[in-house]
Scaffold this motif. Sequence first.
Motif, mmCIF file in Angstrom:
data_model
loop_
_atom_site.group_PDB
_atom_site.id
_atom_site.type_symbol
_atom_site.label_atom_id
_atom_site.label_comp_id
_atom_site.label_asym_id
_atom_site.label_seq_id
_atom_site.Cartn_x
_atom_site.Cartn_y
_atom_site.Cartn_z
ATOM 1 N N SER A 298 -24.507 -17.948 -10.525
ATOM 2 C CA SER A 298 -23.270 -18.432 -11.142
ATOM 3 C C SER A 298 -22.045 -17.816 -10.493
ATOM 4 O O SER A 298 -20.982 -18.433 -10.466
ATOM 5 C CB SER A 298 -23.267 -18.113 -12.636
ATOM 6 N N SER A 299 -22.180 -16.589 -9.989
ATOM 7 C CA SER A 299 -21.018 -15.899 -9.441
ATOM 8 C C SER A 299 -21.453 -14.665 -8.667
ATOM 9 O O SER A 299 -22.562 -14.151 -8.850
ATOM 10 C CB SER A 299 -20.052 -15.500 -10.569
ATOM 11 N N TYR A 300 -20.560 -14.225 -7.807
ATOM 12 C CA TYR A 300 -20.757 -12.988 -7.056
ATOM 13 C C TYR A 300 -19.875 -11.930 -7.709
ATOM 14 O O TYR A 300 -18.645 -12.034 -7.687
ATOM 15 C CB TYR A 300 -20.377 -13.196 -5.598
ATOM 16 N N GLY A 301 -20.498 -10.944 -8.319
ATOM 17 C CA GLY A 301 -19.761 -9.897 -9.019
ATOM 18 C C GLY A 301 -19.273 -8.838 -8.056
ATOM 19 O O GLY A 301 -19.882 -7.766 -7.934
ATOM 20 N N SER A 302 -18.173 -9.131 -7.376
ATOM 21 C CA SER A 302 -17.641 -8.181 -6.402
ATOM 22 C C SER A 302 -16.874 -7.073 -7.125
ATOM 23 O O SER A 302 -16.556 -7.185 -8.310
ATOM 24 C CB SER A 302 -16.710 -8.892 -5.420
ATOM 25 N N TYR A 303 -16.573 -6.028 -6.387
ATOM 26 C CA TYR A 303 -15.722 -4.972 -6.913
ATOM 27 C C TYR A 303 -14.441 -4.880 -6.091
ATOM 28 O O TYR A 303 -13.838 -3.821 -5.957
ATOM 29 C CB TYR A 303 -16.495 -3.654 -6.963
ATOM 30 N N PHE A 304 -14.044 -6.035 -5.582
ATOM 31 C CA PHE A 304 -12.775 -6.157 -4.873
ATOM 32 C C PHE A 304 -11.640 -5.949 -5.871
ATOM 33 O O PHE A 304 -11.551 -6.638 -6.884
ATOM 34 C CB PHE A 304 -12.679 -7.554 -4.244
ATOM 35 N N ARG A 305 -10.783 -4.971 -5.591
ATOM 36 C CA ARG A 305 -9.618 -4.702 -6.436
ATOM 37 C C ARG A 305 -8.373 -5.132 -5.677
ATOM 38 O O ARG A 305 -8.050 -4.564 -4.635
ATOM 39 C CB ARG A 305 -9.520 -3.219 -6.793
ATOM 40 N N ALA A 306 -7.690 -6.128 -6.194
ATOM 41 C CA ALA A 306 -6.517 -6.644 -5.508
ATOM 42 C C ALA A 306 -5.457 -5.553 -5.392
ATOM 43 O O ALA A 306 -5.019 -4.989 -6.387
ATOM 44 C CB ALA A 306 -5.953 -7.844 -6.265
ATOM 45 N N GLY A 307 -5.082 -5.257 -4.155
ATOM 46 C CA GLY A 307 -4.087 -4.225 -3.917
ATOM 47 C C GLY A 307 -4.033 -3.865 -2.450
ATOM 48 O O GLY A 307 -4.766 -4.413 -1.620
ATOM 49 N N TRP B 243 -11.251 -7.824 -9.485
ATOM 50 C CA TRP B 243 -10.495 -6.986 -10.410
ATOM 51 C C TRP B 243 -9.011 -7.108 -10.086
ATOM 52 O O TRP B 243 -8.615 -7.069 -8.913
ATOM 53 C CB TRP B 243 -10.935 -5.519 -10.289
ATOM 54 N N ALA B 244 -8.202 -7.261 -11.115
ATOM 55 C CA ALA B 244 -6.760 -7.470 -10.949
ATOM 56 C C ALA B 244 -6.037 -6.135 -10.834
ATOM 57 O O ALA B 244 -5.313 -5.698 -11.736
ATOM 58 C CB ALA B 244 -6.204 -8.289 -12.103
ATOM 59 N N GLY B 245 -6.257 -5.475 -9.710
ATOM 60 C CA GLY B 245 -5.609 -4.199 -9.464
ATOM 61 C C GLY B 245 -6.296 -3.039 -10.143
ATOM 62 O O GLY B 245 -7.425 -3.152 -10.632
ATOM 63 N N ALA B 246 -5.590 -1.906 -10.182
ATOM 64 C CA ALA B 246 -6.184 -0.679 -10.708
ATOM 65 C C ALA B 246 -5.295 0.001 -11.746
ATOM 66 O O ALA B 246 -5.487 1.177 -12.063
ATOM 67 C CB ALA B 246 -6.462 0.292 -9.565
ATOM 68 N N THR B 247 -4.332 -0.757 -12.294
ATOM 69 C CA THR B 247 -3.410 -0.198 -13.280
ATOM 70 C C THR B 247 -3.240 -1.188 -14.418
ATOM 71 O O THR B 247 -3.144 -2.398 -14.186
ATOM 72 C CB THR B 247 -2.040 0.087 -12.651
ATOM 73 N N GLY B 248 -3.223 -0.689 -15.641
ATOM 74 C CA GLY B 248 -3.042 -1.552 -16.796
ATOM 75 C C GLY B 248 -1.667 -2.199 -16.825
ATOM 76 O O GLY B 248 -0.707 -1.694 -16.222
ATOM 77 N N SER B 249 -1.574 -3.309 -17.538
ATOM 78 C CA SER B 249 -0.343 -4.090 -17.531
ATOM 79 C C SER B 249 0.852 -3.334 -18.107
ATOM 80 O O SER B 249 1.996 -3.586 -17.720
ATOM 81 C CB SER B 249 -0.551 -5.401 -18.295
ATOM 82 N N ARG B 250 0.609 -2.435 -19.033
ATOM 83 C CA ARG B 250 1.721 -1.697 -19.637
ATOM 84 C C ARG B 250 2.211 -0.559 -18.752
ATOM 85 O O ARG B 250 3.314 -0.031 -18.965
ATOM 86 C CB ARG B 250 1.321 -1.151 -21.008
ATOM 87 N N SER B 251 1.406 -0.168 -17.775
ATOM 88 C CA SER B 251 1.754 0.963 -16.925
ATOM 89 C C SER B 251 2.171 0.561 -15.519
ATOM 90 O O SER B 251 2.833 1.341 -14.822
ATOM 91 C CB SER B 251 0.560 1.929 -16.814
ATOM 92 N N ALA B 252 1.804 -0.621 -15.084
ATOM 93 C CA ALA B 252 2.059 -1.027 -13.704
ATOM 94 C C ALA B 252 3.549 -1.283 -13.477
ATOM 95 O O ALA B 252 4.146 -2.110 -14.159
ATOM 96 C CB ALA B 252 1.263 -2.287 -13.381
ATOM 97 N N PRO B 253 4.150 -0.596 -12.507
ATOM 98 C CA PRO B 253 5.552 -0.891 -12.184
ATOM 99 C C PRO B 253 5.671 -2.265 -11.545
ATOM 100 O O PRO B 253 4.683 -2.802 -11.025
ATOM 101 C CB PRO B 253 5.931 0.219 -11.195
ATOM 102 N N PRO B 254 6.849 -2.871 -11.587
ATOM 103 C CA PRO B 254 7.014 -4.231 -11.060
ATOM 104 C C PRO B 254 6.529 -4.405 -9.629
ATOM 105 O O PRO B 254 5.915 -5.424 -9.289
ATOM 106 C CB PRO B 254 8.521 -4.468 -11.177
ATOM 107 N N GLU B 255 6.781 -3.405 -8.770
ATOM 108 C CA GLU B 255 6.371 -3.552 -7.370
ATOM 109 C C GLU B 255 4.845 -3.568 -7.233
ATOM 110 O O GLU B 255 4.291 -4.261 -6.370
ATOM 111 C CB GLU B 255 6.974 -2.449 -6.503
#
Length: 279
Positions: free
Chosen positions: A86-95, A120-132
Amino acid sequence: MTEESSRSTAGSVPLRPPTGPEAGRTGLGLCSVTFRRLPAAEVARRAADADLEVIEWGADVHAPAGEPGTVSAVREATDRYGLACSSYGSYFRAGRGELAGFPAVARAAVLLGAPRIRVWAGATGSRSAPPEERHETVSCLREAARIAADHGLLLAPEFHGGTLTDTVASTARLLDEVDADNVRTYWQPPLDTPAEEALAGLASLADRVCAVHAFSWWPGNNRLPLADRSDLWAAALGLLAGRGVEALLEFVPGDDPAVLAREAATLRRCAGRTPAGRP
C-alpha cells in the motif's frame, strides 16, 4: 530552487490508483514496523494469515532505500503471500539536506510496487517552528512531490507530533501551502485526545486522508487491544468509507505477533467487513 520551479505537477508518469482490492473500498493492512524484529517474509506471511490485504513496508529495517536487492526480495515476499504494497514507509524528513536522498526513496517505492511514499513533515512541531523553517519544509515537500509524481507516486506526511502535521489545522495549512495534486495526508488519533475530539478532526480532513495508522493507545502510549477503542475506530472507518483509504495496523500490544489475528479481526469488524476468505 524557487517555489515556481519546484511546484509539483502530475509528472510524466501517470499516478497509480490507490492500492486496494476494490475501488473505493477500505484496504485493511499492516505496517511492517509493527514487527521490526521479524524477517520481511515472516511479516508478510503473518499478515496474510491474519486475512489482511495490504502492507506498508518500512524503510528502517525491512526495505532500506539503498539496498535494491533487499527491496526486490521484499516485493517477492509480498507477491508470494498475495498481498499488495500500500505504501513505502520512508523516514524522509522534509528539510535542509534531505532532498538529495529522495530519488532513491522514490525508486525503492517503485521497486516495491507501492503507489505512495509516507514521509515526515520536518522535525519541529507547528507551534515551535519559525516561519523560515516552515517555508523550508514546504519547499522541500513540494520538490519531493514533484519527484514522486515523476515516478507515478503519491506523497503523504504522517500525522504526527513534532512535525508540521501535528494538528489538523497545521496539516490542512501545509497541504494548501504545498499545493500539489499528488499530496495527501495520513491520520491517526492524537495522543490523549478523547474520541469525539479526534473524530471531529478526522472529519475536517477526511477528503485529504489516504491512510490511517490504526492502534489503541490510552492513556498516553499505553497499548491496549484495538477492541478497547472500537467505538472510535468504527466511527473513523465509517467516516472514511468509500474513499479508497487504507487502514493499517501499527504497534500492537507488546509488539506480539501472536495478537495480530485478533487485532485484524477487530479492524475488520470496525470496517464492517467479514473475513476475506483467502484461497
